[in-house]
Design a protein around this motif. Structure first.
Motif, PDB file in Angstrom:
ATOM      1  N   LEU A 164       0.815  -1.214   0.000  1.00 35.69           N
ATOM      2  CA  LEU A 164       0.000   0.000   0.000  1.00 35.69           C
ATOM      3  C   LEU A 164       0.849   1.265   0.000  1.00 35.69           C
ATOM      4  N   LEU A 165       2.081   1.169   0.489  1.00 30.81           N
ATOM      5  CA  LEU A 165       2.992   2.315   0.428  1.00 30.81           C
ATOM      6  C   LEU A 165       3.368   2.659  -1.012  1.00 30.81           C
ATOM      7  N   LEU A 166       3.169   1.705  -1.924  1.00 31.29           N
ATOM      8  CA  LEU A 166       3.553   1.905  -3.321  1.00 31.29           C
ATOM      9  C   LEU A 166       2.442   2.512  -4.172  1.00 31.29           C
ATOM     10  N   LEU A 167       1.258   2.661  -3.586  1.00 34.93           N
ATOM     11  CA  LEU A 167       0.092   3.104  -4.353  1.00 34.93           C
ATOM     12  C   LEU A 167      -0.285   4.544  -4.038  1.00 34.93           C
ATOM     13  N   ASN A 168      -0.610   5.298  -5.047  1.00 33.75           N
ATOM     14  CA  ASN A 168      -1.202   6.615  -4.840  1.00 33.75           C
ATOM     15  C   ASN A 168      -2.642   6.448  -4.370  1.00 33.75           C
ATOM     16  N   GLU A 169      -3.110   7.365  -3.561  1.00 32.11           N
ATOM     17  CA  GLU A 169      -4.501   7.331  -3.128  1.00 32.11           C
ATOM     18  C   GLU A 169      -5.414   7.316  -4.353  1.00 32.11           C
ATOM     19  N   GLY A 170      -6.373   6.403  -4.348  1.00 33.29           N
ATOM     20  CA  GLY A 170      -7.277   6.247  -5.478  1.00 33.29           C
ATOM     21  C   GLY A 170      -6.862   5.159  -6.449  1.00 33.29           C
ATOM     22  N   SER A 171      -5.684   4.565  -6.241  1.00 34.51           N
ATOM     23  CA  SER A 171      -5.184   3.526  -7.153  1.00 34.51           C
ATOM     24  C   SER A 171      -5.898   2.202  -6.943  1.00 34.51           C
ATOM     25  N   LYS A 172      -5.918   1.416  -8.026  1.00 38.22           N
ATOM     26  CA  LYS A 172      -6.354   0.029  -7.970  1.00 38.22           C
ATOM     27  C   LYS A 172      -5.179  -0.829  -8.421  1.00 38.22           C
ATOM     28  N   ALA A 173      -4.974  -1.962  -7.731  1.00 41.47           N
ATOM     29  CA  ALA A 173      -3.818  -2.798  -8.050  1.00 41.47           C
ATOM     30  C   ALA A 173      -4.090  -4.244  -7.678  1.00 41.47           C
ATOM     31  N   THR A 174      -3.244  -5.108  -8.189  1.00 35.89           N
ATOM     32  CA  THR A 174      -3.248  -6.514  -7.786  1.00 35.89           C
ATOM     33  C   THR A 174      -1.925  -6.808  -7.104  1.00 35.89           C
ATOM     34  N   PHE A 175      -2.000  -7.331  -5.899  1.00 39.02           N
ATOM     35  CA  PHE A 175      -0.814  -7.773  -5.170  1.00 39.02           C
ATOM     36  C   PHE A 175      -0.688  -9.290  -5.323  1.00 39.02           C
ATOM     37  N   LEU A 176       0.504  -9.750  -5.679  1.00 33.18           N
ATOM     38  CA  LEU A 176       0.816 -11.171  -5.678  1.00 33.18           C
ATOM     39  C   LEU A 176       1.817 -11.364  -4.541  1.00 33.18           C
ATOM     40  N   ILE A 177       1.317 -11.891  -3.432  1.00 31.21           N
ATOM     41  CA  ILE A 177       2.083 -11.878  -2.189  1.00 31.21           C
ATOM     42  C   ILE A 177       2.627 -13.268  -1.875  1.00 31.21           C
ATOM     43  N   PRO A 178       3.961 -13.424  -1.825  1.00 28.23           N
ATOM     44  CA  PRO A 178       4.531 -14.723  -1.452  1.00 28.23           C
ATOM     45  C   PRO A 178       4.199 -15.053  -0.004  1.00 28.23           C
ATOM     46  N   SER A 179       4.224 -16.307   0.333  1.00 28.31           N
ATOM     47  CA  SER A 179       3.792 -16.742   1.668  1.00 28.31           C
ATOM     48  C   SER A 179       4.616 -16.114   2.786  1.00 28.31           C
ATOM     49  N   LYS A 180       5.893 -15.823   2.523  1.00 32.04           N
ATOM     50  CA  LYS A 180       6.728 -15.238   3.582  1.00 32.04           C
ATOM     51  C   LYS A 180       6.249 -13.844   3.971  1.00 32.04           C
ATOM     52  N   LEU A 181       5.458 -13.200   3.097  1.00 31.84           N
ATOM     53  CA  LEU A 181       4.890 -11.892   3.406  1.00 31.84           C
ATOM     54  C   LEU A 181       3.398 -12.007   3.719  1.00 31.84           C
ATOM     55  N   ALA A 182       2.926 -13.271   3.881  1.00 33.61           N
ATOM     56  CA  ALA A 182       1.518 -13.512   4.190  1.00 33.61           C
ATOM     57  C   ALA A 182       1.428 -14.392   5.444  1.00 33.61           C
ATOM     58  N   TYR A 183       1.027 -15.659   5.281  1.00 36.22           N
ATOM     59  CA  TYR A 183       0.815 -16.519   6.449  1.00 36.22           C
ATOM     60  C   TYR A 183       1.848 -17.639   6.577  1.00 36.22           C
ATOM     61  N   GLY A 184       2.859 -17.612   5.712  1.00 32.82           N
ATOM     62  CA  GLY A 184       4.029 -18.463   5.873  1.00 32.82           C
ATOM     63  C   GLY A 184       3.768 -19.941   6.008  1.00 32.82           C
ATOM     64  N   GLU A 185       4.547 -20.552   6.882  1.00 31.20           N
ATOM     65  CA  GLU A 185       4.515 -22.008   7.033  1.00 31.20           C
ATOM     66  C   GLU A 185       3.278 -22.505   7.773  1.00 31.20           C
ATOM     67  N   ARG A 186       2.539 -21.618   8.409  1.00 32.98           N
ATOM     68  CA  ARG A 186       1.367 -22.033   9.178  1.00 32.98           C
ATOM     69  C   ARG A 186       0.075 -22.017   8.367  1.00 32.98           C
ATOM     70  N   GLY A 187       0.002 -21.120   7.380  1.00 31.07           N
ATOM     71  CA  GLY A 187      -1.247 -20.967   6.660  1.00 31.07           C
ATOM     72  C   GLY A 187      -2.277 -20.277   7.540  1.00 31.07           C
ATOM     73  N   ALA A 188      -3.531 -20.268   7.096  1.00 24.97           N
ATOM     74  CA  ALA A 188      -4.599 -19.637   7.873  1.00 24.97           C
ATOM     75  C   ALA A 188      -5.935 -20.266   7.502  1.00 24.97           C
ATOM     76  N   GLY A 189      -6.520 -20.993   8.429  1.00 25.29           N
ATOM     77  CA  GLY A 189      -7.808 -21.630   8.175  1.00 25.29           C
ATOM     78  C   GLY A 189      -7.712 -22.738   7.146  1.00 25.29           C
ATOM     79  N   GLN A 190      -8.855 -23.114   6.607  1.00 27.36           N
ATOM     80  CA  GLN A 190      -8.908 -24.220   5.665  1.00 27.36           C
ATOM     81  C   GLN A 190      -8.506 -23.806   4.255  1.00 27.36           C
ATOM     82  N   ASP A 191      -8.732 -22.550   3.909  1.00 30.28           N
ATOM     83  CA  ASP A 191      -8.500 -22.114   2.532  1.00 30.28           C
ATOM     84  C   ASP A 191      -7.044 -21.776   2.234  1.00 30.28           C
ATOM     85  N   ILE A 192      -6.321 -21.281   3.230  1.00 29.59           N
ATOM     86  CA  ILE A 192      -4.934 -20.847   3.004  1.00 29.59           C
ATOM     87  C   ILE A 192      -3.989 -21.879   3.607  1.00 29.59           C
TER      88      ILE A 192
END
Length: 327
Positions: free
Chosen positions: A256-284
């Protein structure tokens, strides 16, 4: 109310043991029901056991049967009659025991801390069964082998993660920008207002998907319905939080630091920047990269210290110094 099987077993054991209890230290009474001869448990052994703990009013305080898994613990010198460490050392694998512990002995010296569920002069009852025992060396060897296996599996999942993410990018004909952390992003439409800074409150609309297209979260009602996502009671509106406060996954705080206010974007986030080795719930699942379509709807800015020429010059000097050190 119909009693569960373990409650019935507990009650029958208590009745049959009541006339045969043996004395132990601190007023503890017990009866062991040996399954077969075997080595007695010893200090430092690591044991797995089932347990039901009840008050003398038949209220269940704890049950491994309700919990769904046995307790695993290392036998140590007893520090309280209720830890059963002395009783364990009288037992072997597959033995069961009924134990009666006076409440007064448990809270001796700190009676004011006794919960209201207990009464002075009352007892706590335990019904336990030893399932497995290992020496400390055997337990450590088993743990190390399990960790080594997990490490191998983790490496496989990491390789698969990179391959799957690259395949997703190729299939969807994306050309993302990649940051030094590994975050990938594609700006769909660029806003004209300034980018936020850490500490600013941001309002964000978003939809989160796994690589296979499963929608696992969304602030947009149409996306949630289209993805078959059930979120009863949710108010569909942008979420807000202070950027850089750690309230969201690292990939969001960075992206979000990379976006100007009002921007739309798609983030492709590797697991190390998300939920890592644990995952989250049944879906992740563990080591799952995530796809987020985001819109930086609004930024409420806080007062930031002005960046002076001296600050810029100092930062440039530090950068050059760091570069010289690398060389």
């Amino acid at each position: 109310m119909k009693k569960t099987l373990y409650t019935i077993i507990f009650a029958l054991t208590a009745v049959s043991a009541s006339a045969q209890l043996k004395k132990a230290a601190h007023g503890v009474e017990y009866q062991i029901f040996p399954a077969q001869p075997g080595r007695k448990l010893a200090v430092n052994d690591v044991i797995s056991f089932q347990a039901v703990q009840k008050t003398d009013k038949d209220s269940i305080l704890f049950s491994t049967y309700k919990q769904g898994q046995p307790v695993k613990a290392q036998i140590r010198a007893s520090s309280n009659p209720a830890d059963l460490m002395d009783i364990f050392q009288l037992m072997s694998v597959n033995d069961s025991a009924f134990v009666k512990v006076p409440v007064d002995s448990i809270f001796k010296g700190h009676e004011t801390e006794m919960p209201a569920i207990f009464t002075k002069g009352g007892n706590v009852f335990f019904n336990i069964k030893i399932l497995k025992a290992q020496t400390l060396e055997e337990a450590m060897a088993e743990r190390n082998a399990a960790m080594a296996k997990l490490k191998v599996e983790a490496e496989k999942l990491k390789l698969a993660e990179a391959e799957n993410l690259n395949k997703y990018i190729a299939t969807n004909k994306l050309a993302p920008v990649t940051t030094t952390s590994g975050l990938k992003y594609v700006i769909k439409s660029k806003g004209i207002k300034p980018k936020p800074l850490n500490g600013d409150t941001v309002y964000v609309n978003y939809t989160g998907r796994t690589l296979d297209g499963k929608v696992f979260d969304s602030s947009i009602e149409a996306d949630a319905k289209a993805g078959g996502l059930q979120q009863p009671g949710r108010t569909y509106e942008p979420i807000s939080f202070a950027l850089g406060s750690g309230r969201v996954i690292p990939g969001w705080d960075e992206g979000l630091l990379l976006l100007n206010e009002g921007s739309k974007a798609t983030f492709l986030i590797p697991s190390k920047l998300a939920y890592g080795e644990r995952g989250a719930g049944q879906d992740i699942q563990p080591y799952s990269p995530l796809i987020f379509d985001v819109e930086l709807v609004k930024v409420v800015r806080v007062k930031h210290a002005p960046v002076t020429k001296a600050t810029k010059k100092k930062a440039t000097t530090r950068k050059r110094t760091a570069t010289r050190k690398k060389n």
